[in-house]
Write a protein that holds these residues in place. Structure first.
Motif, PDB file in Angstrom:
ATOM      1  N   GLY A   1      61.166  52.133  22.604  1.00  0.00           N
ATOM      2  CA  GLY A   1      61.106  52.324  21.159  1.00  0.00           C
ATOM      3  C   GLY A   1      60.195  51.292  20.530  1.00  0.00           C
ATOM      4  O   GLY A   1      60.046  50.176  21.040  1.00  0.00           O
TER       5      GLY A   1
ATOM      6  N   TRP B   1      59.366  49.501  16.668  1.00  0.00           N
ATOM      7  CA  TRP B   1      59.873  49.312  15.317  1.00  0.00           C
ATOM      8  C   TRP B   1      58.931  48.418  14.521  1.00  0.00           C
ATOM      9  O   TRP B   1      58.386  47.443  15.061  1.00  0.00           O
ATOM     10  CB  TRP B   1      61.251  48.667  15.331  1.00  0.00           C
TER      11      TRP B   1
ATOM     12  N   GLU C   1      62.081  52.333  12.943  1.00  0.00           N
ATOM     13  CA  GLU C   1      61.554  52.951  14.155  1.00  0.00           C
ATOM     14  C   GLU C   1      60.396  53.886  13.805  1.00  0.00           C
ATOM     15  O   GLU C   1      60.527  54.751  12.931  1.00  0.00           O
ATOM     16  CB  GLU C   1      62.638  53.725  14.910  1.00  0.00           C
TER      17      GLU C   1
ATOM     18  N   ARG D   1      59.679  56.749  19.510  1.00  0.00           N
ATOM     19  CA  ARG D   1      60.553  56.700  20.680  1.00  0.00           C
ATOM     20  C   ARG D   1      59.883  57.519  21.781  1.00  0.00           C
ATOM     21  O   ARG D   1      59.415  58.631  21.539  1.00  0.00           O
ATOM     22  CB  ARG D   1      61.943  57.239  20.380  1.00  0.00           C
TER      23      ARG D   1
ATOM     24  N   ALA E   1      69.688  50.441  11.117  1.00  0.00           N
ATOM     25  CA  ALA E   1      69.497  50.044  12.501  1.00  0.00           C
ATOM     26  C   ALA E   1      70.384  48.876  12.862  1.00  0.00           C
ATOM     27  O   ALA E   1      71.015  48.248  12.010  1.00  0.00           O
ATOM     28  CB  ALA E   1      68.021  49.683  12.734  1.00  0.00           C
TER      29      ALA E   1
ATOM     30  N   TYR F   1      66.751  47.916  18.215  1.00  0.00           N
ATOM     31  CA  TYR F   1      67.310  48.210  16.900  1.00  0.00           C
ATOM     32  C   TYR F   1      68.166  49.472  16.886  1.00  0.00           C
ATOM     33  O   TYR F   1      68.737  49.818  15.867  1.00  0.00           O
ATOM     34  CB  TYR F   1      66.179  48.344  15.877  1.00  0.00           C
ATOM     35  N   TRP F   2      68.268  50.140  18.017  1.00  0.00           N
ATOM     36  CA  TRP F   2      69.100  51.339  18.061  1.00  0.00           C
ATOM     37  C   TRP F   2      70.563  50.964  18.294  1.00  0.00           C
ATOM     38  O   TRP F   2      70.910  49.939  18.877  1.00  0.00           O
ATOM     39  CB  TRP F   2      68.622  52.290  19.151  1.00  0.00           C
TER      40      TRP F   2
ATOM     41  N   TYR G   1      66.535  59.269  14.500  1.00  0.00           N
ATOM     42  CA  TYR G   1      66.045  59.190  15.882  1.00  0.00           C
ATOM     43  C   TYR G   1      67.247  59.202  16.825  1.00  0.00           C
ATOM     44  O   TYR G   1      68.225  58.479  16.604  1.00  0.00           O
ATOM     45  CB  TYR G   1      65.250  57.911  16.110  1.00  0.00           C
TER      46      TYR G   1
END
Length: 605
Positions: A125, A127, A132, A135, A231, A238-239, A267
């Motif tokens: 990913g 950011w 984001e 991906r 996030a 950050y996911w 996302y």
């Protein structure tokens, strides 16, 4: 044998390994007279070059063909990802180009990757200030390595791209060991364009799905004034990592009180035991047959979004097939639809603005029904501000809570059986916003239909999966006088068919698996006087020899055909591969000035 058959029926995600057979060679030179000179050593074999992996998509941007040269290029970084598992993401400082003149109004992210050696597929990913913007999956790489590149339209993030001294992060958890020795090298750049000379790039997105493929539903006709991430903290990416249904990702956000429109961009990607969730059998079948299977909970997954506990969005995600899934030979060198630029999903949340414009922070929550280890989810809020007002007034109109209907039909005897799931969901939301532009009401109607059928036959050794997702979204904006201001409609259809047959080999620890896969993406978007459509169909058939739970050899042939039609013209591309070699890759383009030829070309495809 039954134990082998039971396991092979579920062996759908395989890490590609290699085997080097040893051939016995007789010592013929010992039969020669002693006076015979020795044979010269054979010349060394030339080193094999890395193989290019490709994804079949329309070019970017598709609204101006041929593609013009960029106004300027900003190189972001070159970086090598080695043993980065459980490590923080790569983080740098981003600042825009100050000498990019005349000012740009269109941006394209250029991604290039290369692996020198063998490596498995990895998720990654990117950011910008926690937002984001990409991906992606990496391809499976053999001993000789691989390379690939692709582009993505990121104009929607223009407000971020113009900021200085903000963080730019990339997360790619790679593992380098004795088996997978490939270090993944990544180069990232942004190409900036300037509209003019009759060029009209626009800011396209494929309906509520892919950004890169060329279909636009008008969601991002103009980039938002502000983009806020929903996030995680970023130490592990950050996911949010969701490992089971009870876990959620949650963040509190304060919305500016002069926001006149809000769009949520979601996302999501699925991994581990849910990497091919659409093939998972129900728990009843697993328990009745006493199977040691970790891919459970059936074949129904829904990602949902809540604001302060109220459901505002839901999605059955497009079945992205990673480059190692089902049959890894099917994705060499043509990867699955959306594998390099995974889709994001858009939700028009303007009808819910009245809940958010009180100056307080509000909870945004994500979850996945029936989830198992693991899902990666985050989102962005695209906010359109009324720069002429300090505060915007908003209210809820007539809204209808989502109607949810799901039907499950399970019938099985020992290892053979059939499992069907049908789901239909409809919702309506409405809300008015009074800004300096006037009072307008936004109405959103959405319908989602999902059907999945799984069959086990021949004592569980043959598995067939048929799935179809249909979605339709309509967004209407009317004035306080009841006049229609805008109308946007999006329709999507995503059929998937998978067949897997497992046959025992000559030895107890060897089996042969045959696979047939067909994945389709059909989308249409229309509003005003424009209409855009895309049809992308991919088919693959192949076989694998499996030993000790690892693939030792195999082959596959893959065919793909793409057709695109938009206001500026049309594009088509056809590709075929067999045994890891690209045999056909042809494309054609037509301008809007040649619509007659365009229609003839599409009808001939």
């Amino acid at each position: 044998m039954n134990k082998l058959l039971n396991y092979s029926s579920f062996l759908l995600i395989i890490i590609l390994t290699s085997i080097s057979p040893a051939f016995s060679q007789p010592n013929h030179h010992l039969l020669k007279p002693p006076s015979s000179p020795p044979l010269p050593p054979p010349p060394p074999l030339p080193p094999l070059s890395p193989k290019e992996a490709i994804e079949i998509t329309p070019p970017i941007p598709t609204t101006s063909l041929p593609i013009p040269s960029p106004q300027c290029i900003l190189h972001l970084f070159n970086h090598s990802f080695a043993n980065t598992f459980s490590q923080p993401p790569l983080t740098l400082i981003y600042s825009p180009l100050l000498n990019c003149s005349p000012p740009w109004n269109h941006a394209v992210l250029q991604f290039s990757g290369e692996v020198s050696g063998k490596q498995s597929s990895r998720i990654a990913g990117v950011w910008l200030s926690g937002v984001e913007i990409l991906r992606t999956n990496t391809p499976e790489s053999g001993l000789n390595g691989s390379f690939w590149s692709f582009s993505k339209d990121i104009t929607r993030y223009s407000s971020l791209l113009q900021q200085s001294d903000i963080s730019l992060s990339m997360m790619l958890e790679n593992v380098v060991d004795a088996e997978f020795n490939g270090i993944i090298n990544v180069s990232l750049s942004i190409l900036f364009y300037k509209n003019g000379d009759g060029q009209n790039f626009g800011n396209r997105k494929l309906g509520l799905g892919f950004q890169k493929l060329g279909v636009g539903d008008g969601v991002y006709d103009e980039p938002a004034d502000l983009v806020i991430p929903i996030a995680n903290e970023g130490n592990n990416g950050y996911w949010f990592r969701i490992e089971e249904e009870s876990e959620v990702g949650l963040k509190r956000i304060q919305i500016p009180i002069n926001t006149k429109r809000i769009v949520l961009e979601l996302y999501v990607s699925f991994h581990g035991n849910d990497e091919i969730w659409y093939t998972n059998p129900p728990n009843e079948y697993i328990e009745m047959n006493h199977l040691n299977i970790t891919r459970r909970n059936g074949a129904s997954r829904k990602v949902y979004v809540k604001i302060d506990g109220q459901l505002v969005g839901y999605e059955v995600p497009f079945p992205i097939i990673s480059t190692r899934a089902i049959n890894p030979f099917s994705w060499d060198p043509i990867v699955g639809i959306g594998a390099f630029d995974l889709p994001s999903y858009d939700y028009e949340l303007t009808p819910f603005l009245s809940l958010l414009l009180d100056g307080e922070s509000h909870s945004f929550e994500f979850g996945v029904t029936d989830a198992i280890d693991f899902w990666l989810v985050d989102a962005n809020l695209h906010l359109y501000l009324d720069k002429e007002s300090i505060k915007v007034e908003a209210g809820i109109g007539v809204s209808k809570a989502p109607e949810f209907e799901i039907e499950r039909k399970y019938k099985f005897k020992q290892l053979d059986g059939s499992f069907e799931i049908e789901m239909e969901r409809m919702c309506h939301s409405s809300g008015w916003v009074s800004s300096s532009l006037g009072n307008f009401t936004t109405n959103v109607d959405r319908e989602l239909k999902y059907k999945n059928s799984i069959k086990f036959e021949q004592n569980g050794s043959q598995k067939t999966v048929e799935q179809e997702v249909k979605v339709k979204t309509e967004v209407r904006v009317v004035s306080d006088a009841g006049l229609l201001v805008s109308l946007r409609t999006f329709e999507g259809e995503y059929p998937l068919n998978v067949e897997i047959l497992t046959v025992p080999g000559l030895e107890n620890d060897i089996s042969v698996m045959s696979t047939n896969i067909k994945l389709e993406l059909k989308e249409k978007s229309y509003g005003g006087n424009s209409e855009t459509s895309l049809e992308n169909v991919q088919e693959s058939s192949g076989s694998m020899i499996v030993k000790d739970n690892s693939v030792v050899s195999g082959t596959a042939q893959t065919r793909q055909k793409l057709k695109y039609k938009g206001p500026s013209g049309c594009f088509s591309r056809t590709a075929e591969a067999n045994g890891g070699k690209l045999l056909v890759d042809s494309s054609s383009v037509c301008s809007s000035r040649f619509n007659n030829n365009h229609e003839k070309m599409l009808s001939a495809l």
